[in-house]
Scaffold this motif. Structure first.
Motif, PDB file in Angstrom:
ATOM      1  N   HIS A  57     116.697   8.717   6.568  1.00 32.56           N
ATOM      2  CA  HIS A  57     116.398   9.236   7.913  1.00 32.56           C
ATOM      3  C   HIS A  57     117.624   9.979   8.473  1.00 32.56           C
ATOM      4  O   HIS A  57     117.495  11.075   9.027  1.00 32.56           O
ATOM      5  N   ARG A  94     109.339   6.913   2.163  1.00 34.29           N
ATOM      6  CA  ARG A  94     110.752   7.064   1.773  1.00 34.29           C
ATOM      7  C   ARG A  94     110.921   6.480   0.370  1.00 34.29           C
ATOM      8  O   ARG A  94     110.185   5.580  -0.025  1.00 34.29           O
ATOM      9  N   TYR A 134     110.902  -4.813  11.174  1.00 34.80           N
ATOM     10  CA  TYR A 134     111.515  -5.181   9.891  1.00 34.80           C
ATOM     11  C   TYR A 134     112.278  -6.486  10.097  1.00 34.80           C
ATOM     12  O   TYR A 134     113.509  -6.488  10.146  1.00 34.80           O
ATOM     13  N   ARG A 145     115.895   3.402   3.780  1.00 35.65           N
ATOM     14  CA  ARG A 145     115.102   4.183   4.734  1.00 35.65           C
ATOM     15  C   ARG A 145     116.003   4.802   5.819  1.00 35.65           C
ATOM     16  O   ARG A 145     115.886   5.994   6.123  1.00 35.65           O
ATOM     17  N   ILE A 146     116.893   3.985   6.352  1.00 38.10           N
ATOM     18  CA  ILE A 146     117.772   4.490   7.409  1.00 38.10           C
ATOM     19  C   ILE A 146     118.662   5.607   6.859  1.00 38.10           C
ATOM     20  O   ILE A 146     118.801   6.665   7.475  1.00 38.10           O
ATOM     21  N   PHE A 201     114.762  -1.200   3.673  1.00 37.83           N
ATOM     22  CA  PHE A 201     114.973  -0.669   5.031  1.00 37.83           C
ATOM     23  C   PHE A 201     116.300   0.086   5.151  1.00 37.83           C
ATOM     24  O   PHE A 201     116.367   1.127   5.808  1.00 37.83           O
ATOM     25  N   TRP A 252     107.426   2.275   9.172  1.00 38.86           N
ATOM     26  CA  TRP A 252     107.481   2.789  10.533  1.00 38.86           C
ATOM     27  C   TRP A 252     108.893   3.283  10.858  1.00 38.86           C
ATOM     28  O   TRP A 252     109.884   2.625  10.493  1.00 38.86           O
ATOM     29  N   GLU A 253     108.957   4.419  11.497  1.00 36.49           N
ATOM     30  CA  GLU A 253     110.242   4.929  11.945  1.00 36.49           C
ATOM     31  C   GLU A 253     110.126   5.425  13.383  1.00 36.49           C
ATOM     32  O   GLU A 253     109.042   5.777  13.854  1.00 36.49           O
ATOM     33  N   CYS A 288     112.949   7.593  16.344  1.00 40.22           N
ATOM     34  CA  CYS A 288     114.101   8.479  16.333  1.00 40.22           C
ATOM     35  C   CYS A 288     114.654   8.637  17.749  1.00 40.22           C
ATOM     36  O   CYS A 288     113.891   8.858  18.693  1.00 40.22           O
ATOM     37  N   SER A 339     121.746  -1.264   9.829  1.00 39.19           N
ATOM     38  CA  SER A 339     120.518  -2.067   9.807  1.00 39.19           C
ATOM     39  C   SER A 339     120.728  -3.398  10.522  1.00 39.19           C
ATOM     40  O   SER A 339     121.819  -3.964  10.517  1.00 39.19           O
ATOM     41  N   PHE A 348     111.818  12.666  11.392  1.00 46.90           N
ATOM     42  CA  PHE A 348     110.806  11.913  10.622  1.00 46.90           C
ATOM     43  C   PHE A 348     109.402  12.485  10.792  1.00 46.90           C
ATOM     44  O   PHE A 348     108.576  12.419   9.881  1.00 46.90           O
ATOM     45  N   ARG A 360     106.445   6.819  17.280  1.00 45.88           N
ATOM     46  CA  ARG A 360     106.666   6.078  16.029  1.00 45.88           C
ATOM     47  C   ARG A 360     105.775   6.743  14.984  1.00 45.88           C
ATOM     48  O   ARG A 360     104.697   7.267  15.310  1.00 45.88           O
TER      49      ARG A 360
END
Ligand SMILES: O=C(O)C[C@@H](Cc1ccccc1)C(=O)SCC(=O)c1ccccc1
Ligand SMILES: [Zn+2]
Length: 159
Positions: free
Chosen positions: A144, A114, A72, A140-141, A137, A99-100, A102, A66, A154, A109
């Motif tokens: 993911h 999550r 973020y 979240r990672i 966050f 929002w993610e 990849c 992160s 995602f 996006r």
């Protein structure tokens, strides 16, 4: 503490996972080289994480890294954390949409729900077993990247 030899599971049929051949151990120079390669690839792509299958290595290895970014801004700045055989032990009922992007699905996006908090068990790059709680966050990672180990991206979770 002296490094433990951690057997890294190969990806494949989850049912066969228990019998999965360990194809690398944490003391294996090839594994250390792969971790370094993933770090280079992740930084080259400005990612905040990466999973070994994204570079064609079907093994249970991810990196979580992160850093603050436009979406973020209050994300923590952290040393990249390689995780061997990451396993979600528990999670909050609470989920958060965020929002993610990849590296394997460039240019897209999505808003993904999550768990806000998770507890993860994993081996560090020296094979020492770690158990850690992650939130927001960083959680979240982790979710993911663990999805990548299960063949999910995602977009499979966008509601
Ligand atoms: O494909 C990957 O695993 C990398 C991916 C990780 C990720 C991004 C956002 C939320 C969870 C996991 C990326 O780093 S995509 C590119 C990126 O740097 C980014 C995208 C959205 C928000 C923050 C960073
Ligand atoms: Zn991804």
């Amino acid at each position: 503490s002296n490094s433990r030899r951690l057997e890294i599971l190969q990806l494949g049929n989850p049912r066969l996972r228990d019998t999965a051949q360990a194809i690398a151990s944490s003391s294996d120079p090839a594994l250390q080289a792969l971790i370094d390669q993933l770090l280079v690839t992740m930084h080259a792509s400005n990612g905040v994480g990466i999973a070994a299958p994204q570079v064609g290595q079907p093994i249970c290895l991810v990196i979580v890294a992160s850093r603050p970014n436009p979406r973020y801004p209050d994300a923590p700045e952290m040393e990249p954390v390689p995780m061997l055989n990451p396993r979600l032990l528990s999670h909050s009922d609470e989920t958060v949409k965020g929002w993610e992007g990849c590296l394997s699905v460039p240019g897209i996006r999505g808003l993904v729900p999550r768990y806000r908090e998770i507890e993860v068990e994993y081996g560090d790059r020296h094979g020492n077993l770690r158990r850690q709680v992650f939130t927001d966050f960083v959680a979240r990672i982790v979710q993911h990247e663990v999805d990548h180990l299960n063949g999910l991206v995602f977009v499979d979770r966008v509601e």
